[in-house]
Design a protein around this motif. Structure first.
Motif, mmCIF file in Angstrom:
data_model
loop_
_atom_site.group_PDB
_atom_site.id
_atom_site.type_symbol
_atom_site.label_atom_id
_atom_site.label_comp_id
_atom_site.label_asym_id
_atom_site.label_seq_id
_atom_site.Cartn_x
_atom_site.Cartn_y
_atom_site.Cartn_z
ATOM 1 N N UNK A 213 30.301 7.934 7.826
ATOM 2 C CA UNK A 213 30.573 7.544 6.435
ATOM 3 C C UNK A 213 30.242 6.088 6.128
ATOM 4 N N UNK A 214 29.891 5.326 7.145
ATOM 5 C CA UNK A 214 29.608 3.907 6.931
ATOM 6 C C UNK A 214 28.133 3.618 6.646
ATOM 7 N N UNK A 215 27.345 4.656 6.409
ATOM 8 C CA UNK A 215 25.914 4.479 6.155
ATOM 9 C C UNK A 215 25.471 5.248 4.915
ATOM 10 N N UNK A 216 24.545 4.634 4.205
ATOM 11 C CA UNK A 216 23.736 5.311 3.196
ATOM 12 C C UNK A 216 22.283 4.923 3.443
ATOM 13 N N UNK B 212 28.227 0.388 18.363
ATOM 14 C CA UNK B 212 29.625 0.764 18.143
ATOM 15 C C UNK B 212 29.819 1.598 16.885
ATOM 16 N N UNK B 213 28.738 1.819 16.147
ATOM 17 C CA UNK B 213 28.873 2.548 14.885
ATOM 18 C C UNK B 213 27.543 3.237 14.561
ATOM 19 N N UNK B 214 27.123 4.159 15.415
ATOM 20 C CA UNK B 214 25.818 4.794 15.266
ATOM 21 C C UNK B 214 25.730 5.599 13.968
ATOM 22 N N UNK B 215 24.621 5.517 13.265
ATOM 23 C CA UNK B 215 24.467 6.294 12.023
ATOM 24 C C UNK B 215 24.546 7.797 12.273
ATOM 25 N N UNK C 234 0.835 -1.203 0.000
ATOM 26 C CA UNK C 234 0.000 0.000 0.000
ATOM 27 C C UNK C 234 0.869 1.251 0.000
ATOM 28 N N UNK C 235 1.852 1.283 0.873
ATOM 29 C CA UNK C 235 2.766 2.422 0.935
ATOM 30 C C UNK C 235 3.843 2.244 -0.124
ATOM 31 N N UNK C 236 3.935 3.152 -1.094
ATOM 32 C CA UNK C 236 4.903 2.982 -2.179
ATOM 33 C C UNK C 236 6.334 3.351 -1.803
ATOM 34 N N UNK C 237 6.527 3.886 -0.598
ATOM 35 C CA UNK C 237 7.856 4.356 -0.200
ATOM 36 C C UNK C 237 8.631 3.253 0.513
ATOM 37 N N UNK C 238 9.903 3.152 0.203
ATOM 38 C CA UNK C 238 10.782 2.167 0.823
ATOM 39 C C UNK C 238 12.112 2.812 1.147
ATOM 40 N N UNK C 239 12.546 2.691 2.388
ATOM 41 C CA UNK C 239 13.860 3.169 2.817
ATOM 42 C C UNK C 239 14.791 1.983 2.999
ATOM 43 N N UNK C 240 15.918 2.000 2.323
ATOM 44 C CA UNK C 240 16.889 0.918 2.411
ATOM 45 C C UNK C 240 18.138 1.433 3.121
ATOM 46 N N UNK C 241 18.486 0.804 4.236
ATOM 47 C CA UNK C 241 19.711 1.141 4.964
ATOM 48 C C UNK C 241 20.850 0.299 4.398
ATOM 49 N N UNK C 242 21.927 0.960 4.023
ATOM 50 C CA UNK C 242 23.126 0.266 3.539
ATOM 51 C C UNK C 242 24.270 0.600 4.490
ATOM 52 N N UNK C 243 24.904 -0.433 5.013
ATOM 53 C CA UNK C 243 26.002 -0.223 5.952
ATOM 54 C C UNK C 243 27.255 -0.919 5.439
ATOM 55 N N UNK C 244 28.354 -0.224 5.531
ATOM 56 C CA UNK C 244 29.634 -0.786 5.145
ATOM 57 C C UNK C 244 30.705 0.275 5.260
ATOM 58 N N UNK C 245 31.919 -0.156 5.332
ATOM 59 C CA UNK C 245 33.033 0.777 5.538
ATOM 60 C C UNK C 245 33.108 1.792 4.401
#
Length: 624
Positions: free
Chosen positions: A76-79, A254-257, A40-51
């Motif tokens: 810098x480890x998040x998008x 240990x690596x807060x966004x 129903x909700x067309x919006x999607x948030x994708x968390x990407x984590x990596x160095x």
């Protein structure tokens, strides 16, 4: 078996990496790992984590999917990728390309799955159901090999109430027929998601991975199998979720966004919540009092999540919906419902119910004040303008009031013993829909009902008959059906969640088979079975009207009825047999001439205008 779980743990993390002049770039987490077309909700948030992942620029080329925004936070480890999915988008895999200066560094294949048939119309638990509550670590240990998992801090030690005891998902699956035989139609299971805390992790409310079942219980696939096996038996699975706090060992810690991902993350001493539940509704309180309630940590090992951060808010809402869709849930129970940011809880409940209009969610607001509970229910008009969208809440006030009525002596109060119960039930005018509240006599956070009534079996039986007469959705705590007891230390939560007899190899008493149960335990089990069976076939006890009469002479009379059936329940606190005159109830009896005790089958002739009831007992009668 240990190697199997280690391999599963390692295989669950796909790592893509690339080195360049500015340093290594990698992906080790994408959450949610997949989604569905046709939501129903067309919006999607994708968390990407990596160095150093935000050194790259992602792009997507898939019909029906638009990458609307790429959010690069201070870490810098998040998008965070905000996608929009069209109504016509087709299920399938598509590449997310991560580029540097226009050159593709690596590609991550993301998947949109097809939704299950009629997923959007799934029906949640309702007042047609009878709910059974399980603390999974203490219910049944079917796979001892998963008691120890490499990389997990705690192993099992049944001699310590604060340690893990080894119950697992397979243990629940193995005993679904037992629960079906007792007549339960829904199971609320305390949290099963990963809780990799150093100690005191067995309860599950300190989650360290919101997308992964704790390996000591099994796997995500095992959880889905549990749901499927329960459905085959006509049983819904209700997932216990926690939006207010996480476990201190969550991989975020240990690596807060962002610096505000947790409340007071930068403070050496974390402020504890003031537990002032009334502050959110109090017209005279201050903003600082409200913040002290919502923004304080529940305990020092559970970081308080900042749901006013829109990235956190979206993450938690999506996670709840992901589990409903992925596992095919029949409901959600939300822990510490009033503690998170109230506007977030409004968005959370609205988002789920918009996605699944026939679903059900129940929230925990532990208070004896029904006004504080009523304000959360959907449709409630609050004077401060606050709106929430919760269909159901836990009915703590009626639990407390009826137990008080059972325990009070006639000479301890100016009113009848049942005055507390009657007076509390009269407050139902506060609720938009009291019939959708979850009712109970005990749960995982309080002394078991048998102990609450000082191990008086007659009072225990009265409590259970009241539970099944009351409007709402009855919930029974595991072991309550055999008067499971832990009177030694009511403050020891680990003791309140003692092992289910028969759940471990070598147990001399087995609730599942009946082996070793004493006469009282068998009687209690039979009582719950009869109450379940009668309630599930009697619509009057599900949706029928409720009428009660003011208590008199230590008796309390209630009726439940619809066009099909009329039920009269009589509670007697007198020690001796009591002759109850019926003329006072004629307006509701309406000419009924006979009655049958639904527990014993005994017949009663009502034409004399009097009915006899044994001392300290309850009668549930079907009238004719």
């Amino acid at each position: 078996m240990k190697m199997k779980y280690l391999l599963t743990l390692l295989m669950s993390i796909t790592i893509l990496s690339f080195s360049h002049a500015k340093g290594k770039v990698s992906i080790d987490r994408v959450e949610p790992a997949f989604w569905w077309a046709g939501m129903v909700n067309p919006e999607l948030q994708v968390l990407v984590h990596g160095e150093n992942i935000n050194d790259l620029d992602p792009s997507i080329a898939y019909e029906g999917v638009t990458l609307e925004q790429v959010i690069k936070v201070e870490n810098p480890n998040y998008l965070f990728l905000n996608l929009k999915l069209s109504e016509t988008v087709e299920p399938g895999k598509f590449p997310i390309q991560f580029k540097r200066k226009g050159k593709v560094v690596f590609t991550y294949d993301y998947e949109l799955k097809a939704r299950a048939k009629n997923s959007a119309n799934r029906k949640g638990f309702s007042n047609e159901d009878v709910m059974y509550l399980i603390t999974p670590d203490r219910f049944a240990n079917a796979i001892p090999e998963n008691d120890h998992v490499e990389g997990m801090y705690e192993d099992t030690d049944r001699s310590d109430n604060g340690k893990r005891h080894g119950g697992d998902l397979q243990g629940i699956i193995d005993n679904l027929d037992y629960l079906k035989g007792l007549g339960f139609t829904a199971i609320w299971i305390c949290p099963v998601l990963e809780s990799n805390q150093v100690d005191y992790s067995y309860h599950g409310y300190a989650i360290t991975d919101y997308y992964k079942v704790d390996a000591r219980y099994g796997s995500n696939e095992d959880y889905v199998r549990l749901v499927d096996e329960a459905k085959k038996r006509g049983i819904k699975i209700i997932m216990d979720q926690v939006e207010n706090h996480a476990g201190l060992n969550h991989w975020w810690t240990k690596d807060l966004p962002t610096k505000d991902w947790y409340h007071s993350a930068d403070k050496a001493v974390k402020p504890t919540t003031n537990h002032n539940r009334s502050s959110l509704a109090d017209p005279y309180t201050t903003p600082s009092e409200k913040r002290a309630f919502s923004d304080g940590w529940f305990v020092d090992r559970m970081p308080d999540l900042n749901q006013s951060n829109p990235l956190m808010s979206k993450y938690l809402i999506q996670n709840s919906i992901w589990w409903v869709e992925y596992a095919g849930l029949g409901g959600i129970r939300q822990d510490t419902f009033s503690y998170p940011d109230p506007e977030f809880m409004s968005d959370w409940s609205r988002s789920i119910m918009e996605e699944y209009p026939n679903f059900n969610i129940v929230g925990e607001e532990w208070t004896s004040n029904p006004a504080l509970i009523a304000r959360w229910q959907v449709g409630k008009v609050n004077t401060n303008g606050y709106k929430c969208y919760m269909p159901s809440m836990m009915d703590f006030p009626n639990q407390e009031a009826f137990v008080k009525s059972l325990n009070v002596s006639p000479d301890e109060s100016w009113q009848d013993s049942f005055g507390a119960a009657h007076g509390m039930l009269a407050n139902d005018f506060l609720y938009v829909d009291p019939y959708n509240l979850v009712t109970f006599m005990d749960n995982h956070d309080m002394a078991r009902i048998y102990d609450q009534v000082n191990q008086n079996y007659d009072l225990y039986q009265m409590a259970m008959v009241y539970l099944y007469t009351l409007r709402g959705i009855p919930q029974v705590y595991y072991g309550t059906e055999i008067t499971l007891s832990y009177p030694e230390n009511p403050g020891d939560h680990g003791g309140l969640r003692i092992d289910m007899p028969g759940g471990w190899e070598g147990d001399k008493v087995n609730a599942f088979t009946g082996e070793g149960l004493n006469e009282q335990q068998k009687n209690a089990q039979n009582l719950i079975k009869k109450l379940n069976q009668y309630r599930t076939k009697t619509t009057a006890l599900q949706t029928g009207k409720l009428v009660h009469y003011y208590p008199k002479n230590e008796t309390y009379v209630m009726f439940r009825f619809d066009e099909k059936t009329k039920v009269m329940t009589i509670f007697n606190k007198n020690a001796d047999k009591t002759e109850l005159k019926l003329d006072r109830f004629n307006e509701t009896l309406k000419g009924a001439k006979s009655a049958t005790d639904i527990l014993t089958g005994k017949k009663y002739d009502l034409s004399s205008g009097v009915i006899s009831i044994e001392g300290t007992s309850a009668l549930m009668l079907e009238l004719k």
